[in-house]
Design a protein around this motif. Structure first.
Motif, PDB file in Angstrom:
ATOM      1  N   GLU A 166      38.595 -24.497  30.202  1.00  0.00           N
ATOM      2  CA  GLU A 166      38.370 -23.147  29.686  1.00  0.00           C
ATOM      3  C   GLU A 166      39.703 -22.445  29.382  1.00  0.00           C
ATOM      4  O   GLU A 166      39.847 -21.804  28.337  1.00  0.00           O
ATOM      5  CB  GLU A 166      37.553 -22.330  30.693  1.00  0.00           C
ATOM      6  CG  GLU A 166      37.241 -20.937  30.216  1.00  0.00           C
ATOM      7  CD  GLU A 166      36.445 -20.131  31.222  1.00  0.00           C
ATOM      8  OE1 GLU A 166      35.737 -19.210  30.776  1.00  0.00           O
ATOM      9  OE2 GLU A 166      36.535 -20.395  32.445  1.00  0.00           O
ATOM     10  N   ASP A 214      41.186 -24.101  26.253  1.00  0.00           N
ATOM     11  CA  ASP A 214      40.453 -23.685  25.059  1.00  0.00           C
ATOM     12  C   ASP A 214      40.791 -22.254  24.673  1.00  0.00           C
ATOM     13  O   ASP A 214      40.990 -21.946  23.496  1.00  0.00           O
ATOM     14  CB  ASP A 214      38.943 -23.827  25.263  1.00  0.00           C
ATOM     15  CG  ASP A 214      38.456 -25.260  25.161  1.00  0.00           C
ATOM     16  OD1 ASP A 214      39.247 -26.138  24.744  1.00  0.00           O
ATOM     17  OD2 ASP A 214      37.281 -25.502  25.513  1.00  0.00           O
ATOM     18  N   THR A 215      40.862 -21.358  25.651  1.00  0.00           N
ATOM     19  CA  THR A 215      41.212 -19.960  25.370  1.00  0.00           C
ATOM     20  C   THR A 215      42.599 -19.876  24.747  1.00  0.00           C
ATOM     21  O   THR A 215      42.820 -19.157  23.770  1.00  0.00           O
ATOM     22  CB  THR A 215      41.148 -19.113  26.662  1.00  0.00           C
ATOM     23  OG1 THR A 215      39.809 -19.156  27.168  1.00  0.00           O
ATOM     24  CG2 THR A 215      41.556 -17.675  26.416  1.00  0.00           C
ATOM     25  N   ALA A 219      44.116 -22.278  23.079  1.00  0.00           N
ATOM     26  CA  ALA A 219      44.049 -22.880  21.747  1.00  0.00           C
ATOM     27  C   ALA A 219      43.453 -21.903  20.733  1.00  0.00           C
ATOM     28  O   ALA A 219      43.996 -21.735  19.638  1.00  0.00           O
ATOM     29  CB  ALA A 219      43.234 -24.170  21.795  1.00  0.00           C
ATOM     30  N   TYR A 220      42.360 -21.230  21.094  1.00  0.00           N
ATOM     31  CA  TYR A 220      41.761 -20.250  20.183  1.00  0.00           C
ATOM     32  C   TYR A 220      42.730 -19.110  19.899  1.00  0.00           C
ATOM     33  O   TYR A 220      42.855 -18.648  18.767  1.00  0.00           O
ATOM     34  CB  TYR A 220      40.454 -19.691  20.751  1.00  0.00           C
ATOM     35  CG  TYR A 220      39.306 -20.662  20.723  1.00  0.00           C
ATOM     36  CD1 TYR A 220      38.889 -21.262  19.530  1.00  0.00           C
ATOM     37  CD2 TYR A 220      38.619 -20.994  21.889  1.00  0.00           C
ATOM     38  CE1 TYR A 220      37.831 -22.152  19.505  1.00  0.00           C
ATOM     39  CE2 TYR A 220      37.560 -21.885  21.869  1.00  0.00           C
ATOM     40  CZ  TYR A 220      37.167 -22.456  20.674  1.00  0.00           C
ATOM     41  OH  TYR A 220      36.122 -23.340  20.644  1.00  0.00           O
ATOM     42  N   GLY A 221      43.426 -18.664  20.921  1.00  0.00           N
ATOM     43  CA  GLY A 221      44.411 -17.591  20.741  1.00  0.00           C
ATOM     44  C   GLY A 221      45.545 -18.002  19.817  1.00  0.00           C
ATOM     45  O   GLY A 221      45.975 -17.231  18.958  1.00  0.00           O
ATOM     46  N   VAL A 251      45.453 -20.332  17.449  1.00  0.00           N
ATOM     47  CA  VAL A 251      44.931 -20.454  16.090  1.00  0.00           C
ATOM     48  C   VAL A 251      44.841 -19.069  15.447  1.00  0.00           C
ATOM     49  O   VAL A 251      45.234 -18.876  14.291  1.00  0.00           O
ATOM     50  CB  VAL A 251      43.555 -21.170  16.092  1.00  0.00           C
ATOM     51  CG1 VAL A 251      42.846 -21.026  14.762  1.00  0.00           C
ATOM     52  CG2 VAL A 251      43.732 -22.648  16.457  1.00  0.00           C
ATOM     53  N   GLN A 252      44.364 -18.079  16.206  1.00  0.00           N
ATOM     54  CA  GLN A 252      44.249 -16.723  15.663  1.00  0.00           C
ATOM     55  C   GLN A 252      45.625 -16.109  15.410  1.00  0.00           C
ATOM     56  O   GLN A 252      45.845 -15.466  14.384  1.00  0.00           O
ATOM     57  CB  GLN A 252      43.445 -15.818  16.607  1.00  0.00           C
ATOM     58  CG  GLN A 252      43.184 -14.449  16.028  1.00  0.00           C
ATOM     59  CD  GLN A 252      42.387 -14.528  14.728  1.00  0.00           C
ATOM     60  OE1 GLN A 252      41.303 -15.095  14.686  1.00  0.00           O
ATOM     61  NE2 GLN A 252      42.934 -13.968  13.648  1.00  0.00           N
ATOM     62  N   GLU A 271      48.342 -17.701  14.674  1.00  0.00           N
ATOM     63  CA  GLU A 271      48.905 -18.356  13.492  1.00  0.00           C
ATOM     64  C   GLU A 271      48.345 -17.716  12.220  1.00  0.00           C
ATOM     65  O   GLU A 271      49.090 -17.423  11.279  1.00  0.00           O
ATOM     66  CB  GLU A 271      48.608 -19.856  13.499  1.00  0.00           C
ATOM     67  CG  GLU A 271      49.190 -20.573  12.292  1.00  0.00           C
ATOM     68  CD  GLU A 271      48.943 -22.071  12.281  1.00  0.00           C
ATOM     69  OE1 GLU A 271      49.388 -22.723  11.316  1.00  0.00           O
ATOM     70  OE2 GLU A 271      48.314 -22.606  13.220  1.00  0.00           O
TER      71      GLU A 271
END
Length: 158
Positions: free
Chosen positions: A131, A134-135, A137-139, A141-142, A144
């Motif tokens: 978790e 993943d958090t 990684a999502y952060g 991507v956003q 970037e």
């Protein structure tokens, strides 16, 4: 009563500065781990990008992916070619362009590189939950996507 600062605002160098520092440490860790394979940082990085972009990638596309200029890439590509790791072939559609392919020896080295990188990732991700990863990684991507929008905004692009 003062509201305490969010944790990310308490970091010494800001969140972006910390990401840069962690990136450099991770890159240096991989470089040390793959040193016995005879790979420098520029070579293993190029190999990973070729693998990601898939064989037959042009040198120009590889340079763009790496975020470097062609002269810098040309030196690394020549070294990989001299080591027998890759071959360059003229693009049949565009004779000015060259495409990059792994040799059989290069594919074997790539497998060893992937193994070393998996080992390093296991160590780097220790004590982090799926978790949390993943958090993060999502952060990233956003962030970037936000950075790309900021570049367009501040450079005057539409």
């Amino acid at each position: 009563m003062t509201t305490p600062l969010p944790f990310h605002e308490t970091l010494d160098l800001s969140l972006c500065g910390s990401m840069g520092r962690v990136f450099r440490l991770c890159r240096d860790t991989v470089t040390l781990a793959v040193e016995p394979l005879g790979l420098t940082q520029s070579r293993w990085t190029a190999m990973i990008h070729i693998d990601h972009l898939q064989q037959g990638v042009t040198q120009q596309a590889l340079a763009t992916s790496l975020g470097i200029e062609m002269p810098s890439l040309t030196r690394t590509v020549k070294q990989l070619e001299q080591q027998g790791i890759i071959v360059r072939r003229v693009d049949e559609q565009d004779k000015r362009s060259r495409k990059i392919y792994f040799t059989e020896q290069g594919l074997q080295l790539l497998e060893a590189l992937r193994g070393k990188m998996a080992e390093v990732k296991t160590q780097l991700y220790a004590e982090l939950t799926t978790e949390q990863l993943d958090t993060m990684a999502y952060g990233l991507v956003q962030m970037e996507a936000n950075a790309r929008r900021c570049i367009k905004h501040f450079s005057g692009e539409q």
